[in-house]
Motif scaffolding. Structure first.
Motif, PDB file in Angstrom:
ATOM      1  N   UNK A 233     -10.790  48.610   8.704  1.00 58.18           N
ATOM      2  CA  UNK A 233     -11.213  49.999   9.279  1.00 58.18           C
ATOM      3  C   UNK A 233     -12.282  50.940   8.534  1.00 58.18           C
ATOM      4  N   UNK A 234     -11.935  52.043   7.983  1.00 60.18           N
ATOM      5  CA  UNK A 234     -12.650  52.818   7.286  1.00 60.18           C
ATOM      6  C   UNK A 234     -12.506  52.470   5.786  1.00 60.18           C
ATOM      7  N   UNK A 235     -11.679  51.636   5.382  1.00 65.12           N
ATOM      8  CA  UNK A 235     -11.361  51.303   3.829  1.00 65.12           C
ATOM      9  C   UNK A 235     -12.079  50.118   3.596  1.00 65.12           C
ATOM     10  N   UNK A 236     -12.818  49.947   2.484  1.00 65.36           N
ATOM     11  CA  UNK A 236     -13.209  48.635   1.899  1.00 65.36           C
ATOM     12  C   UNK A 236     -12.463  48.461   0.621  1.00 65.36           C
ATOM     13  N   UNK A 237     -11.931  47.224   0.510  1.00 67.62           N
ATOM     14  CA  UNK A 237     -11.394  46.821  -0.838  1.00 67.62           C
ATOM     15  C   UNK A 237     -12.443  45.935  -1.643  1.00 67.62           C
ATOM     16  N   UNK A 238     -12.563  46.200  -2.843  1.00 66.53           N
ATOM     17  CA  UNK A 238     -13.512  45.681  -3.673  1.00 66.53           C
ATOM     18  C   UNK A 238     -12.879  44.944  -5.022  1.00 66.53           C
ATOM     19  N   UNK A 239     -13.631  43.984  -5.219  1.00 71.18           N
ATOM     20  CA  UNK A 239     -13.301  43.197  -6.344  1.00 71.18           C
ATOM     21  C   UNK A 239     -14.506  42.499  -7.062  1.00 71.18           C
TER      22      UNK A 239
ATOM     23  N   UNK B 213      -7.796  42.434  -6.873  1.00 73.11           N
ATOM     24  CA  UNK B 213      -8.633  43.278  -6.362  1.00 73.11           C
ATOM     25  C   UNK B 213      -8.573  44.522  -7.214  1.00 73.11           C
ATOM     26  N   UNK B 214      -9.805  45.203  -7.157  1.00 71.40           N
ATOM     27  CA  UNK B 214     -10.076  46.281  -8.072  1.00 71.40           C
ATOM     28  C   UNK B 214      -9.919  47.924  -7.448  1.00 71.40           C
ATOM     29  N   UNK B 215     -10.829  48.160  -6.333  1.00 70.44           N
ATOM     30  CA  UNK B 215     -10.642  49.482  -5.892  1.00 70.44           C
ATOM     31  C   UNK B 215     -10.475  49.430  -4.335  1.00 70.44           C
ATOM     32  N   UNK B 216     -10.179  50.710  -3.842  1.00 67.86           N
ATOM     33  CA  UNK B 216     -10.235  50.755  -2.505  1.00 67.86           C
ATOM     34  C   UNK B 216     -11.153  52.217  -2.180  1.00 67.86           C
ATOM     35  N   UNK B 217     -12.267  52.010  -1.246  1.00 63.59           N
ATOM     36  CA  UNK B 217     -13.188  53.005  -0.969  1.00 63.59           C
ATOM     37  C   UNK B 217     -12.995  53.431   0.429  1.00 63.59           C
ATOM     38  N   UNK B 218     -12.872  54.986   0.797  1.00 63.97           N
ATOM     39  CA  UNK B 218     -13.070  55.408   2.119  1.00 63.97           C
ATOM     40  C   UNK B 218     -14.509  55.423   2.163  1.00 63.97           C
TER      41      UNK B 218
ATOM     42  N   UNK C 228      -7.194  52.792  -7.255  1.00 67.62           N
ATOM     43  CA  UNK C 228      -7.194  51.607  -8.172  1.00 67.62           C
ATOM     44  C   UNK C 228      -6.294  50.808  -8.070  1.00 67.62           C
ATOM     45  N   UNK C 229      -6.508  49.463  -8.471  1.00 66.77           N
ATOM     46  CA  UNK C 229      -5.367  48.445  -8.614  1.00 66.77           C
ATOM     47  C   UNK C 229      -4.674  48.819  -9.941  1.00 66.77           C
ATOM     48  N   UNK C 230      -3.647  49.498 -10.046  1.00 65.64           N
ATOM     49  CA  UNK C 230      -2.931  49.997 -11.217  1.00 65.64           C
ATOM     50  C   UNK C 230      -2.434  48.651 -11.970  1.00 65.64           C
ATOM     51  N   UNK C 231      -1.936  47.523 -11.203  1.00 65.72           N
ATOM     52  CA  UNK C 231      -1.543  46.285 -11.777  1.00 65.72           C
ATOM     53  C   UNK C 231      -2.491  45.801 -12.759  1.00 65.72           C
TER      54      UNK C 231
END
Length: 126
Positions: free
Chosen positions: A20-26, A99-104, A79-82
């Motif tokens: 959707x409007x979120x991008x997961x990045x790693x 994974x590292x971050x999620x962006x709107x 942010x992936x706190x794990x």
């Protein structure tokens, strides 16, 4: 080497999953392999809005520190706190638990500039 077909990629060896409007990045399997054992992931840009290709954090391996570049403009919403306790997840599961971050996403048209899996394979010579 694992390069999932359902993801998008950047020349800086990041992967992007659009939901959707979120991008997961790693970072890609290729990138984690080149870096070696990852000992620390730092992202101090949570809740900030950055432009595409700005540095959003760093990944530290035993031998080197590399900047992480934002693949799309937008607000870093998670942010992936794990990774604070287990940065090695980037090595063991770069497309899943690493994974590292999620962006709107602020400009959906930028998604078109990302690379396909076949373009990325060509970039790295896979």
């Amino acid at each position: 080497m694992n390069i999932p077909a359902d993801l998008k990629y950047t020349k800086d060896h990041e992967w992007v999953k659009i939901e959707g409007e979120i991008a997961i990045v790693g970072i890609t399997d290729f990138a984690q392999g080149e870096l070696g054992d990852i000992v620390y992931v730092e992202v101090e840009t949570l809740d900030e809005t950055l432009d595409k290709e700005e540095v959003f954090g760093t990944v530290e391996a035993v031998k080197t520190v590399s900047d992480l570049f934002l693949p799309l403009s937008g607000e870093i919403v998670e942010f992936n706190d794990a990774l604070e306790d287990e940065p090695e997840k980037v090595n063991s599961d770069p497309y899943g638990e690493g994974w590292m971050i999620k962006i709107k996403i602020s400009d959906a048209s930028e998604v078109e500039s990302l690379m396909s899996d076949s373009d990325y394979k060509e970039l790295i010579g896979a």
